[in-house]
Design a protein around this motif. Structure first.
Motif, PDB file in Angstrom:
ATOM      1  N   GLY A  51       0.782  -1.231   0.000  1.00  0.00           N
ATOM      2  CA  GLY A  51       0.000   0.000   0.000  1.00  0.00           C
ATOM      3  C   GLY A  51       0.811   1.277   0.000  1.00  0.00           C
ATOM      4  N   MET A  52       2.078   1.185  -0.382  1.00  0.00           N
ATOM      5  CA  MET A  52       2.941   2.373  -0.433  1.00  0.00           C
ATOM      6  C   MET A  52       4.090   2.118  -1.402  1.00  0.00           C
ATOM      7  N   ALA A  55       9.919   4.444  -1.661  1.00  0.00           N
ATOM      8  CA  ALA A  55      10.399   5.750  -1.186  1.00  0.00           C
ATOM      9  C   ALA A  55       9.576   6.245   0.003  1.00  0.00           C
ATOM     10  N   ASP A  56       8.286   5.895   0.052  1.00  0.00           N
ATOM     11  CA  ASP A  56       7.453   6.243   1.215  1.00  0.00           C
ATOM     12  C   ASP A  56       7.885   5.465   2.452  1.00  0.00           C
ATOM     13  N   ALA A  57       8.318   4.236   2.264  1.00  0.00           N
ATOM     14  CA  ALA A  57       8.671   3.363   3.379  1.00  0.00           C
ATOM     15  C   ALA A  57      10.039   3.688   3.969  1.00  0.00           C
ATOM     16  N   LEU A  68       5.951  -1.011  -3.004  1.00  0.00           N
ATOM     17  CA  LEU A  68       6.492  -1.936  -2.019  1.00  0.00           C
ATOM     18  C   LEU A  68       5.464  -3.048  -1.859  1.00  0.00           C
ATOM     19  N   PHE A  69       5.920  -4.295  -1.883  1.00  0.00           N
ATOM     20  CA  PHE A  69       5.041  -5.451  -1.757  1.00  0.00           C
ATOM     21  C   PHE A  69       5.277  -6.132  -0.417  1.00  0.00           C
ATOM     22  N   PHE A  70       4.257  -6.852   0.046  1.00  0.00           N
ATOM     23  CA  PHE A  70       4.360  -7.684   1.235  1.00  0.00           C
ATOM     24  C   PHE A  70       4.910  -9.026   0.765  1.00  0.00           C
ATOM     25  N   PHE A 125      10.177  -5.783  -1.520  1.00  0.00           N
ATOM     26  CA  PHE A 125       9.303  -6.545  -0.642  1.00  0.00           C
ATOM     27  C   PHE A 125       9.668  -6.315   0.822  1.00  0.00           C
ATOM     28  N   ALA A 126       8.641  -6.132   1.649  1.00  0.00           N
ATOM     29  CA  ALA A 126       8.827  -6.111   3.095  1.00  0.00           C
ATOM     30  C   ALA A 126       8.554  -7.531   3.576  1.00  0.00           C
ATOM     31  N   GLY A 127       9.569  -8.168   4.127  1.00  0.00           N
ATOM     32  CA  GLY A 127       9.426  -9.534   4.615  1.00  0.00           C
ATOM     33  C   GLY A 127       9.515 -10.565   3.518  1.00  0.00           C
ATOM     34  N   TYR A 128       9.493 -11.827   3.939  1.00  0.00           N
ATOM     35  CA  TYR A 128       9.539 -12.949   3.004  1.00  0.00           C
ATOM     36  C   TYR A 128       8.721 -14.099   3.554  1.00  0.00           C
ATOM     37  N   SER A 129       8.529 -15.092   2.731  1.00  0.00           N
ATOM     38  CA  SER A 129       7.818 -16.311   3.122  1.00  0.00           C
ATOM     39  C   SER A 129       8.860 -17.403   3.302  1.00  0.00           C
ATOM     40  N   GLY A 130       8.789 -18.137   4.402  1.00  0.00           N
ATOM     41  CA  GLY A 130       9.798 -19.154   4.673  1.00  0.00           C
ATOM     42  C   GLY A 130       9.216 -20.460   5.164  1.00  0.00           C
ATOM     43  N   TRP A 131       9.924 -21.533   4.854  1.00  0.00           N
ATOM     44  CA  TRP A 131       9.528 -22.879   5.260  1.00  0.00           C
ATOM     45  C   TRP A 131      10.766 -23.610   5.769  1.00  0.00           C
ATOM     46  N   GLY A 132      10.621 -24.378   6.819  1.00  0.00           N
ATOM     47  CA  GLY A 132      11.709 -25.195   7.349  1.00  0.00           C
ATOM     48  C   GLY A 132      11.936 -26.422   6.479  1.00  0.00           C
ATOM     49  N   PRO A 133      12.953 -27.230   6.822  1.00  0.00           N
ATOM     50  CA  PRO A 133      13.249 -28.434   6.037  1.00  0.00           C
ATOM     51  C   PRO A 133      12.020 -29.333   5.900  1.00  0.00           C
ATOM     52  N   GLY A 134      11.673 -29.674   4.675  1.00  0.00           N
ATOM     53  CA  GLY A 134      10.564 -30.582   4.399  1.00  0.00           C
ATOM     54  C   GLY A 134       9.172 -29.983   4.529  1.00  0.00           C
TER      55      GLY A 134
END
Length: 188
Positions: A51-52, A55-57, A68-70, A125-134
């Protein structure tokens, strides 16, 4: 829903959430897998605006009109970026074809400030998506994700609000039909 049990997820793939996923972070998302190995997986949500503009962030950021994306619910206070600049940004990690992840932050800002980067060459992007092993494989095995190879046009798509449907439709008729499923089947 179309089953993809024989698909092996790899770096450079897109994950599309199954049409009825209830998790608000991932509902109707398209995620670029930036890293996938025995230690786990990391990716960026391509179709959720923060939503911004960037440069705003960040006050000290070059004045560029780039959304900027989430990127996901992990480390949302950190900035991540994908780009097509490769060696122009030292330390970039090659994902697939002409798509790279991260690299020297100051060099990236310099390239933006000196107008050496086009709007379709970088996404933030602000943040990322993560997964543990498997974990990602287990989620895929329960049909939480639909997998397809990433393309430059999907990763840098400006019409991101319709990206989930566009990618599904590009995968053929059986997946194109999924794009038409209502978000809430009770409203059908």
């Amino acid at each position: 829903m179309a089953i993809q049990s024989d698909i092996q997820i790899k770096q450079g793939d897109l994950l599309l959430s199954e049409p009825f996923m209830r998790d608000t972070h991932f509902k109707r998302t398209v995620i670029l897998i930036c890293e996938h190995n025995e230690l786990g997986s990391a990716g960026l949500i391509l179709n959720q605006s923060a939503g911004m503009t960037i440069a705003d962030a960040i006050d000290t950021f070059p004045q560029v009109e780039s959304d900027l994306f989430f990127g996901g619910p992990v480390e949302t206070e950190l900035l991540f970026y994908v780009h097509t600049l490769g060696e122009k940004i030292p330390g970039s990690k090659h994902i697939i074809d002409n798509i790279y992840w991260g690299g020297d932050f100051e060099q990236m800002k310099f390239l933006l400030d000196t107008k050496q980067v086009g709007k379709n060459d970088i996404r933030f992007f602000a943040g990322y998506s993560g997964w543990g092993p498997g974990q990602l494989k287990a989620e895929h095995d329960t049909n939480s994700w639909i997998v397809t190879p990433a393309t430059h046009s999907f990763v840098f798509e400006s019409n991101y609000k319709h990206l989930w449907k566009s990618v599904l439709r590009s995968m053929g008729k059986s997946f194109g039909n999924i794009a038409n499923y209502p978000e809430d089947p009770m409203l059908n």
